[in-house]
Design an enzyme around this catalytic site. Structure first.
Site, PDB file in Angstrom:
ATOM      1  N   ASN A 212       0.850  -1.191   0.000  1.00 38.19           N
ATOM      2  CA  ASN A 212       0.000   0.000   0.000  1.00 38.19           C
ATOM      3  C   ASN A 212       0.880   1.233   0.000  1.00 38.19           C
ATOM      4  OD1 ASN A 212      -0.984   2.288   2.108  1.00 38.19           O
ATOM      5  ND2 ASN A 212      -2.654   1.654   0.784  1.00 38.19           N
TER       6      ASN A 212
ATOM      7  N   THR B 152      -4.002   0.786  -3.468  1.00 39.42           N
ATOM      8  CA  THR B 152      -4.416   1.967  -2.710  1.00 39.42           C
ATOM      9  C   THR B 152      -5.711   1.649  -1.978  1.00 39.42           C
ATOM     10  OG1 THR B 152      -5.856   2.989  -4.377  1.00 39.42           O
ATOM     11  CG2 THR B 152      -3.480   3.444  -4.535  1.00 39.42           C
ATOM     12  N   GLU B 153      -5.958   2.367  -0.898  1.00 36.58           N
ATOM     13  CA  GLU B 153      -7.156   2.131  -0.109  1.00 36.58           C
ATOM     14  C   GLU B 153      -8.436   2.486  -0.859  1.00 36.58           C
ATOM     15  OE1 GLU B 153      -5.217   5.867   1.806  1.00 36.58           O
ATOM     16  OE2 GLU B 153      -4.624   4.172   0.564  1.00 36.58           O
ATOM     17  N   ALA B 154      -8.306   3.210  -1.965  1.00 43.18           N
ATOM     18  CA  ALA B 154      -9.495   3.560  -2.752  1.00 43.18           C
ATOM     19  C   ALA B 154     -10.054   2.368  -3.512  1.00 43.18           C
ATOM     20  CB  ALA B 154      -9.165   4.679  -3.733  1.00 43.18           C
ATOM     21  N   GLY B 155      -9.256   1.281  -3.632  1.00 43.27           N
ATOM     22  CA  GLY B 155      -9.786   0.078  -4.269  1.00 43.27           C
ATOM     23  C   GLY B 155      -9.005  -0.433  -5.460  1.00 43.27           C
TER      24      GLY B 155
END
Length: 542
Positions: free
Chosen positions: A326, A357-360
């Site tokens: 990440n 990324t944490e957005a997907g």
């Protein structure tokens, strides 16, 4: 709404009225309305949620229309906005349009770094605000849809969102509690209280058919639009979606539809200038949506400066193939560029690495700046809440995150510091669950200038602010959550590691750097030191 868009809407409506009903099908009322009509449907005192992530997926036409209606007639008032990662450009565009006294009085968010207008209102006491972890915000909206009481998780224990610290409150202890400590099976957890309902969801997609089915084929992210829509629908509220185009019913393939028409109440068609792929970027980059795969040749090597040194040293921590990584916003973005330009030559044994990324986003080359969260040539795009399930469960092998303040115990602050209060974003979720964490940032900040000469680092001018503190003002990462994991602090001139229960240890110094003059003189405490080595010389070579 501009006159051209209004004429287009009238034409669509007239066409629908004149269509022959040859098959005796009972038509549903038309879901297509104007932005001004949509704004009139938002009631005062409503709990609303708005899609978007940093710079992507923002329903700008809808948000602007709500603000315009408020300016014209003072309605709606007293809104409570629930947002995961507020979209903005730092110059007035984006979610910050709603940050005006009277329109919004409560704000619950994970990240608002480019919509600082809300934070200014919180400082003035004009709104009440809570900052919660990004995964918590995504899961909280999902829990509203499922009528659950809210996330119960270890994420946030020991940090500023722990109610024994600040409880995520921006306005002081007198405001309502959003978090409670609970005990399950003899273990401590945090319970983040879900709101009773979501009255309105203002969302965005690409294409809608006339029944309200919405696809996302030209969107760089799915964000949390589906959970937001379900939360509003199951609360008896309204789901309004901004799109760029309309098609006839039945022409969208079921596998492309992300929002089913059954839960979409209204559709608003936006002009191109208010439906940008990224709020700061005109045009469309199809490599961010999976429509095409762009050649990697456009990725240029970074200049040999402090950002590259830090990104390079962090990249060298990727030690085995198929490592899931990440990368946070800001300084960590350099890791992706270093992997692209130097990975094959310097860490071939560790490739391929899966950047996320944490957005997907899984795979590809993560985008930066206002496009953060998206990725060029991604392998897979999933909803934000799904990605945070994966992250919270320990799916990330290595995370590289920013650092604004570090203290002698190893605690880190990134969410609130002098001059800025961006919020924690996904930092808490990631830093508490990743198997290895690298906190990346310059040793000092605000005017720092360095040079690399003959493979040695020279400090030309120190930054005005020191990042290493005796104690951080607030904890976004609590050293107590390390639990045996490898935790590093990488700067351009030194590398530290966490020794649990003891503090941080200096382990590496850049070539050309003097320990006393360039490091210890700028630290209010003396770090542990045992076996200090020279940083990898490759970090100081082109």
């Amino acid at each position: 709404m501009d006159s051209q868009a209004n004429r287009r809407l009238i034409t669509i409506r007239n066409h629908l009225r004149t269509l022959p009903n040859e098959f005796g099908i009972k038509r549903c009322p038309c879901k297509v309305i104007s932005a001004s009509e949509a704004a009139q449907l938002v009631p005062s005192n409503a709990a609303i949620t708005i899609s978007g992530f940093v710079g992507s997926g923002h329903p700008e036409l809808l948000v602007n229309a709500v603000r315009e209606r408020f300016e014209q007639c003072g309605q709606p008032r007293n809104l409570h906005v629930f947002n995961v990662a507020a979209v903005g450009d730092g110059k007035g565009r984006g979610l910050g349009k709603l940050a005006t006294k009277g329109l919004v009085t409560r704000y619950t968010f994970a990240w608002s770094g480019l919509s600082q207008e809300f934070l200014q209102l919180a400082k003035e006491g004009a709104i009440t605000a809570w900052n919660l972890p990004l995964g918590v915000m995504a899961h909280l909206l999902r829990d509203v849809a499922a009528r659950r009481p809210g996330p119960i998780t270890k994420i946030g224990l020991g940090t500023f969102v722990d109610p024994r610290e600040q409880g995520g409150k921006l306005n002081g202890p007198s405001q309502a509690d959003a978090v409670e400590v609970v005990s399950l099976g003899g273990e401590e957890y945090l319970w983040y209280k879900a709101p009773a309902k979501i009255d309105v969801a203002l969302l965005r997609g690409t294409t809608a058919d006339l029944h309200g089915n919405v696809s996302f084929e030209r969107e760089s992210l799915l964000t949390d639009a589906l959970n937001q829509a379900m939360a509003a629908h199951n609360s008896g509220g309204l789901v309004i979606v901004q799109v760029e185009r309309l098609v006839a019913p039945g022409t969208l393939h079921a596998r492309l539809v992300h929002l089913p028409g059954a839960i979409v109440d209204k559709i608003v068609v936006a002009p191109a200038e208010l439906h940008r792929q990224t709020i700061t970027m005109a045009g469309h980059d199809a490599s961010l949506t999976g429509e095409i795969r762009a050649p990697a040749s456009h990725i240029q090597p970074m200049p040999l400066d402090e950002r590259r040194i830090i990104g390079h040293r962090a990249m060298l921590e990727i030690s085995r193939p198929h490592c899931i990584v990440n990368l946070g916003i800001g300084m960590p973005e350099g890791v992706a560029r270093m992997v692209a330009t130097h990975g094959q030559a310097q860490i071939p044994h560790a490739l391929p690495a899966h950047l996320t990324t944490e957005a997907g986003m899984f795979g590809g080359f993560p985008a930066g700046s206002a496009s953060f969260g998206a990725a060029h040539n991604a392998d897979c795009i999933v909803p934000c809440a799904t990605m945070l399930d994966f992250y919270n469960g320990g799916g990330v092998d290595m995370a590289c995150l920013g650092a604004a303040e570090v203290d002698q115990e190893g605690n880190v602050n990134v969410h609130s510091f002098p001059g800025r209060q961006p919020g924690c974003g996904g930092f808490i979720d990631i830093s508490q669950a990743a198997k290895e964490v690298i906190f990346a940032g310059t040793f000092t900040t605000g005017g720092l200038k360095v040079a690399v000469e003959d493979g040695k680092l020279r400090i030309i001018q120190e930054g005005r602010s020191r990042k290493f503190k005796r104690r951080v003002s607030e904890k976004t990462f609590a050293a107590s959550s390390a639990k045996g994991r490898r935790i590093l602090y990488v700067t351009e001139r030194a590398v530290f590691r966490l020794r649990e229960g003891e503090g941080i240890e200096l382990t590496e110094i850049a070539p050309g750097i003097d320990l006393e003059r360039d490091i210890l003189a700028y630290m209010p405490f003396r770090p542990l030191m045992k076996d200090v080595k020279v940083m990898d010389k490759r970090c100081f070579m082109l």
